[in-house]
Design a protein around this motif. Sequence first.
Motif, PDB file in Angstrom:
ATOM      1  N   LEU A  57      26.181 -17.866 128.751  1.00  0.00           N
ATOM      2  CA  LEU A  57      25.674 -16.675 129.388  1.00  0.00           C
ATOM      3  C   LEU A  57      24.984 -16.009 127.974  1.00  0.00           C
ATOM      4  N   ALA A  58      25.428 -16.189 126.817  1.00  0.00           N
ATOM      5  CA  ALA A  58      24.608 -15.455 125.719  1.00  0.00           C
ATOM      6  C   ALA A  58      23.449 -15.984 125.512  1.00  0.00           C
ATOM      7  N   LEU A  59      23.234 -17.552 125.628  1.00  0.00           N
ATOM      8  CA  LEU A  59      22.078 -18.234 125.417  1.00  0.00           C
ATOM      9  C   LEU A  59      21.075 -17.790 126.533  1.00  0.00           C
ATOM     10  N   ALA A  60      21.549 -17.981 127.809  1.00  0.00           N
ATOM     11  CA  ALA A  60      20.780 -17.586 128.956  1.00  0.00           C
ATOM     12  C   ALA A  60      20.097 -16.056 128.780  1.00  0.00           C
ATOM     13  N   LEU A  61      20.763 -15.093 128.497  1.00  0.00           N
ATOM     14  CA  LEU A  61      20.331 -13.846 128.176  1.00  0.00           C
ATOM     15  C   LEU A  61      19.318 -13.830 127.267  1.00  0.00           C
ATOM     16  N   ILE A  62      19.590 -14.307 126.063  1.00  0.00           N
ATOM     17  CA  ILE A  62      18.377 -14.400 124.888  1.00  0.00           C
ATOM     18  C   ILE A  62      17.239 -14.895 125.427  1.00  0.00           C
ATOM     19  N   GLY A  63      17.510 -16.153 126.115  1.00  0.00           N
ATOM     20  CA  GLY A  63      16.042 -16.895 126.681  1.00  0.00           C
ATOM     21  C   GLY A  63      15.428 -15.921 127.826  1.00  0.00           C
ATOM     22  N   PHE A  64      15.909 -15.232 128.595  1.00  0.00           N
ATOM     23  CA  PHE A  64      15.544 -14.212 129.491  1.00  0.00           C
ATOM     24  C   PHE A  64      14.730 -13.097 128.896  1.00  0.00           C
ATOM     25  N   HIS A  65      15.438 -12.627 127.746  1.00  0.00           N
ATOM     26  CA  HIS A  65      14.686 -11.496 126.958  1.00  0.00           C
ATOM     27  C   HIS A  65      13.602 -11.799 126.402  1.00  0.00           C
ATOM     28  N   GLY A  66      13.618 -13.208 125.614  1.00  0.00           N
ATOM     29  CA  GLY A  66      12.552 -13.480 125.369  1.00  0.00           C
ATOM     30  C   GLY A  66      11.006 -13.679 126.076  1.00  0.00           C
ATOM     31  N   VAL A  67      11.356 -14.028 127.432  1.00  0.00           N
ATOM     32  CA  VAL A  67      10.350 -13.928 128.434  1.00  0.00           C
ATOM     33  C   VAL A  67      10.001 -12.461 128.645  1.00  0.00           C
ATOM     34  N   VAL A  68      10.889 -11.661 128.718  1.00  0.00           N
ATOM     35  CA  VAL A  68      10.505 -10.183 129.108  1.00  0.00           C
ATOM     36  C   VAL A  68       9.454  -9.789 128.081  1.00  0.00           C
ATOM     37  N   LEU A  69       9.828 -10.003 126.840  1.00  0.00           N
ATOM     38  CA  LEU A  69       9.129  -9.572 125.355  1.00  0.00           C
ATOM     39  C   LEU A  69       7.749 -10.179 125.535  1.00  0.00           C
ATOM     40  N   MET A  70       7.600 -11.646 125.750  1.00  0.00           N
ATOM     41  CA  MET A  70       6.278 -12.279 126.107  1.00  0.00           C
ATOM     42  C   MET A  70       5.447 -11.767 127.184  1.00  0.00           C
ATOM     43  N   LEU A  71       6.130 -11.484 128.124  1.00  0.00           N
ATOM     44  CA  LEU A  71       5.278 -10.979 129.444  1.00  0.00           C
ATOM     45  C   LEU A  71       4.803  -9.389 128.974  1.00  0.00           C
ATOM     46  N   GLY A  72       5.439  -8.605 128.245  1.00  0.00           N
ATOM     47  CA  GLY A  72       4.856  -7.461 127.918  1.00  0.00           C
ATOM     48  C   GLY A  72       4.064  -7.544 126.898  1.00  0.00           C
ATOM     49  N   GLY A  73       4.082  -8.557 126.114  1.00  0.00           N
ATOM     50  CA  GLY A  73       3.112  -8.751 124.872  1.00  0.00           C
ATOM     51  C   GLY A  73       1.701  -8.976 125.483  1.00  0.00           C
ATOM     52  N   ALA A  74       1.821 -10.001 126.627  1.00  0.00           N
ATOM     53  CA  ALA A  74       0.433 -10.423 127.240  1.00  0.00           C
ATOM     54  C   ALA A  74      -0.282  -9.294 127.809  1.00  0.00           C
ATOM     55  N   TYR A  75       0.420  -8.278 128.441  1.00  0.00           N
ATOM     56  CA  TYR A  75      -0.389  -7.405 129.195  1.00  0.00           C
ATOM     57  C   TYR A  75      -0.356  -5.681 128.617  1.00  0.00           C
ATOM     58  N   THR A  76       0.637  -5.523 127.600  1.00  0.00           N
ATOM     59  CA  THR A  76       1.210  -4.434 127.046  1.00  0.00           C
ATOM     60  C   THR A  76       2.075  -4.028 128.282  1.00  0.00           C
ATOM     61  N   TYR A  77       3.124  -3.231 127.732  1.00  0.00           N
ATOM     62  CA  TYR A  77       4.262  -3.054 128.795  1.00  0.00           C
ATOM     63  C   TYR A  77       3.722  -1.888 129.624  1.00  0.00           C
ATOM     64  N   ALA A  78       2.684  -1.074 129.450  1.00  0.00           N
ATOM     65  CA  ALA A  78       2.306  -0.062 130.314  1.00  0.00           C
ATOM     66  C   ALA A  78       1.126  -0.817 131.542  1.00  0.00           C
ATOM     67  N   ARG A  79       1.023  -1.997 131.412  1.00  0.00           N
ATOM     68  CA  ARG A  79       0.011  -2.706 132.081  1.00  0.00           C
ATOM     69  C   ARG A  79       0.567  -4.204 132.775  1.00  0.00           C
ATOM     70  N   VAL A  80       1.861  -4.357 132.996  1.00  0.00           N
ATOM     71  CA  VAL A  80       2.564  -5.589 133.497  1.00  0.00           C
ATOM     72  C   VAL A  80       2.413  -5.529 134.848  1.00  0.00           C
ATOM     73  N   PRO A  81       1.574  -6.652 135.576  1.00  0.00           N
ATOM     74  CA  PRO A  81       1.436  -6.450 137.015  1.00  0.00           C
ATOM     75  C   PRO A  81       2.539  -6.030 137.725  1.00  0.00           C
ATOM     76  N   ILE A  82       3.657  -6.557 137.553  1.00  0.00           N
ATOM     77  CA  ILE A  82       4.883  -6.473 138.615  1.00  0.00           C
ATOM     78  C   ILE A  82       5.393  -5.243 138.486  1.00  0.00           C
ATOM     79  N   GLY A  83       5.148  -4.445 137.008  1.00  0.00           N
ATOM     80  CA  GLY A  83       5.606  -3.105 137.079  1.00  0.00           C
ATOM     81  C   GLY A  83       4.711  -2.176 137.766  1.00  0.00           C
ATOM     82  N   PHE A  84       3.527  -2.349 137.983  1.00  0.00           N
ATOM     83  CA  PHE A  84       2.720  -1.553 139.025  1.00  0.00           C
ATOM     84  C   PHE A  84       3.099  -1.684 140.399  1.00  0.00           C
ATOM     85  N   GLU A  85       3.512  -3.101 140.692  1.00  0.00           N
ATOM     86  CA  GLU A  85       4.194  -3.219 142.036  1.00  0.00           C
ATOM     87  C   GLU A  85       5.389  -2.456 142.441  1.00  0.00           C
ATOM     88  N   VAL A  86       6.096  -2.362 141.250  1.00  0.00           N
ATOM     89  CA  VAL A  86       7.461  -1.507 141.448  1.00  0.00           C
ATOM     90  C   VAL A  86       7.083   0.093 141.588  1.00  0.00           C
TER      91      VAL A  86
END
Length: 201
Positions: A57-86
């Motif tokens: 559980l802990a390892l999977a959560l860490i893995g997912f969190h890393g993906v969240v950070l890298m997605l935000g890094g690619a677009y910046t958090y204010a511009r992540v496309p799925i965020g605009f959808e939501v």
Amino acid sequence: MHYTRALALLSIVWAAMLAWSGWAPYDRATWAMEVAPVLIALPILWLTRHAFLLTPLALALIGFHGVVLMLGGAYTYARVPIGFEVQEWLGLARNPYDRFGHLMQGFVPAIVFREMLLRLSPLRAGWLLTALLLACCLAVSAAYELIEFGAAMALGQGAEEFLGTQGDVWDTQWDMLMCLIGAGIALLLLSRWHDRQLAKV
């Protein structure tokens, strides 16, 4: 899955995401600051793989969190496309991906800190552990806000993408509140599951 294989899979996913997010990020300096925790965490996970095997559980959560950070890094958090959808679905005034990122900033550390404290200290499950975990997560959030403050002081307008305030003067307070909420949700929903996995360690 064997721990080393699970860690190798996490490393492959993170490497692929790191390459994708760093190929042509919206802002290179922001990308570097956002993905820095991933670059710090991965070597630590490998170096401690024999001495301290995390629960799945802990390892999977860490893995997912890393993906969240890298997605935000690619677009910046204010511009992540799925965020605009939501934002459109819910009729929000701003892209909520930054809020989600700070929710995860509490959700994931709550379980990681819980694992460390239950395994490395005399503390046991109960109100004292819960209070300490919430305080630890808030400390992580406050430290991150201080890092953002330092970046803003050092870079001036150049730090705007990293801060991701989207014009909200209360963004810092919202960030810490979302972290606290994330930690509380994780402890409420995952503690029993986590306990079952800890019993097998």
